[in-house]
Design a protein around this motif. Structure first.
Motif: not given
Length: 595
Positions: A279, A283, A305, A309, A312
């Motif tokens: 990440v 993110g 996030f 983000g 992920k």
């Protein structure tokens, strides 16, 4: 019984002025004592008065992003750097763009210029990487690459694993802080960052075959999948000194985000092999340090996030949760250094997470600051660093102080000529205001990094007029009451409510203007607004807790109560004959409608 006690209080609401005066004097002694106890008795000065350090940063395009240097990204970088070096916005550091690809940062003397440079120089890469293996931060005495992969040291691995099990945090739906150090694992287990087939081939082949597979072996970062070379580099790495950590950080920063790296923790307690970036720092939408009062975790860092983000992060935490320590950890890496390596026990979805475990207030805020402001859209190099001379600012300061002294002398002459004895009250109040302003500025410099620049000095000089104006308003209200035929003691108390309203309205307008100016401006103008707002608040404190009770006490003294010609309250000078007796009802006022 209650009526007489109630009647003892004055119309101004201050029945015991001596206690009020004692309160403000105790506060002054406490502030002065705190100033001397700190060991610093002079305010911090801004770069225009004390000099300092100025350095120039040059933006660089990231690989694969040839058009990243633009106005939007440069403005974003300036905003992040400004929040880093200025904190509350009163330390008077300056961050501004110069041209299309340069940023100028000015750090005043007295600020830790080296630390500030590190803060703004740490600009390039923030990422979340999975931890593949971990070891203590000191250099291994005799690294053995052949034993890095295989089944030769399973007994040792058992002992290390048992140590890890003791320090493994309890399960939680969110991330938690890991212990400071972990034992060396015997091999790189299956991980999304390293191909298992590459690990197997590294087990069968020795160092010679590794070199064939990695034509870039001399470079600091081995090629992806070169497990033996990574472990050899891990064994040789020494994170115990700042110089070695800086070298390791530089090598790790040069690696691609898709390559595994070997990195040190910022405190040098551990070194780790990390997988590719899972990440990116971009993110992270927001991070904040809060104290957990519900579950008793102490200080924690809460993360939020972005949409991409969050997806992920959920994927990588889901994979890490199935691994054994230390491979269930993710490292937060800022410019090649691991600032935190929390472990996870389950997939963290929803775009929100928390990191907990042994944080102090300072360490949690530092980590939150890194996560919030760590990732810049550009990377920068420090191209020049110079020392700024305070000569020009010193000359301007002397000129400003001379002008302020002349203005103060004129104010004193006016007060003495017009108010005579009352001028002593005004001068004593100005002195108290000056002592409070000075000590608070010194303490703010120690606690918050407040630095006094030239505009801030101008704000303090302007405040002299604001403070003197408050005294004049009160004195004129007292004199109006005497003109209506009242003696001094009732005049002091009856004039206070009307004077109080006028003073509060005037100071509120002044403070509001200072607050708006502080919010909408940047740089040195904020120093003027901050000082003006501070002195305006102190004016209210001084008038309410010093000037008013002092006048109440002086009204009981014969010199003022009898209307001595030099008291400033002489009824003859005010055009009114004094009453024959204090207990006798005074004559009706000349004009009952007069305010």
């Amino acid at each position: 019984m209650a009526a007489p006690k109630k009647g003892r209080r004055s119309p101004g609401g201050q029945g015991r002025p001596g206690r009020v005066l004692a309160l403000i004097l105790i506060a002054m002694v406490a502030l002065i004592g705190g100033m001397f106890a700190s060991g610093d008795t002079t305010p911090r000065l801004g770069i225009d008065l004390a000099g300092g350090t100025s350095f120039t940063l040059e933006a660089k395009n990231e690989p694969g992003k040839p058009n990243a240097i633009n106005k939007t990204n440069m403005d974003t970088a300036v905003g992040i750097m400004d929040r880093r070096v200025n904190g509350l916005g009163v330390s008077e550091s300056e961050v501004q763009t110069q041209g299309a690809k340069h940023i100028i940062v000015n750090i005043p003397k007295g600020t830790n210029a080296k630390q500030a440079r590190q803060q703004v120089g740490t600009t390039a890469k923030l990422g979340f990487r999975p931890v593949l293996t971990s070891a203590p931060g000191v250099k291994s005495p005799e690294p053995k690459p052949s034993a890095s992969v295989g089944d030769k040291d399973k007994a040792k691995d058992k002992g290390d694993k048992s140590k890890d099990d003791k320090t493994k945090p309890s399960g939680s739906p969110s991330a938690s802080a890991s212990p400071q150090g972990r034992a060396v694992t015997d091999a790189l287990k299956a991980n999304p960052a390293v191909d298992p087939s590459a690990s197997a081939s590294a087990k069968d082949d020795k160092a010679g075959s590794d070199k064939k597979k990695d034509p870039k072996a001399p470079t600091p970062t081995p090629a992806p999948g070169d497990v033996a070379a990574l472990q050899k580099q891990l064994a040789a790495l020494d994170c115990s000194t700042p110089a070695s950590r800086a070298e390791a950080s530089k090598a790790a920063s040069a690696a691609k985000s898709s390559d595994p790296i070997v990195a040190c923790k910022t405190d040098g307690s551990a070194k780790e092999i990390l997988g590719p970036v899972a990440v990116e720092g971009t993110g992270v939408d927001k991070a904040s340090a809060v104290i957990d009062t519900q579950q008793g975790k102490g200080w924690i860092v809460q993360l939020k996030f972005t949409k991409d983000g969050a997806k992920k992060f959920a994927d990588v935490t889901g994979k890490l949760a199935t691994q054994q320590p230390p491979q269930n950890q993710f490292a937060i890496v800022l410019d090649g250094e691991v600032v935190s390596d929390p472990s996870v026990t389950s997939s963290i979805a929803g775009g929100q997470a928390e990191i907990s475990g042994g944080f102090t207030q300072e360490s949690s805020r530092d980590l939150a600051n890194v996560l919030s402001y760590g990732a810049l859209p550009l990377s920068f190099d420090v191209v020049t660093e110079t020392t700024v001379s305070p000569a020009l600012g010193g000359e301007q300061l002397r000129a400003g102080l001379i002008a302020g002294a002349i203005g103060l002398i004129l104010v004193i002459i006016y007060l003495v000529a017009y108010y005579r004895g009352l001028a002593l009250v005004a001068l004593a109040s100005l002195l108290v205001s000056a002592i409070l302003t000075y000590t608070i500025m010194v303490l703010l410099g120690i606690a918050l990094g407040f630095a006094l620049n030239l505009p801030a000095v101008c704000g303090a000089i302007v405040a002299i007029g604001i403070t003197a104006d408050s005294f004049i308003v009160y004195f004129e209200r007292i004199r109006d009451e005497i003109r209506e035929g009242r003696s001094l003691r009732p005049a002091v108390e009856r004039g206070w409510p009307r004077a109080r309203r006028t003073i509060l309205v005037s100071d509120f307008v002044s403070f509001l203007a200072a607050a708006v100016l502080f919010i909408v401006t940047v740089g040195k103008v904020q120093g003027f607004a901050f000082t003006l707002g501070l002195t305006t608040l102190l004016d209210v404190v001084v008038v309410f807790f010093f000037t008013k009770p002092l006048m109440t006490l002086l009204a009981r003294r014969k010199f003022f109560a009898s209307g001595h010609p030099w008291s400033g309250l002489d009824p003859k000078r005010l055009g009114v004959k004094p009453p024959l007796r204090a207990s006798r009802r005074p004559a009706a006022p000349v004009d009952p409608k007069e305010a």
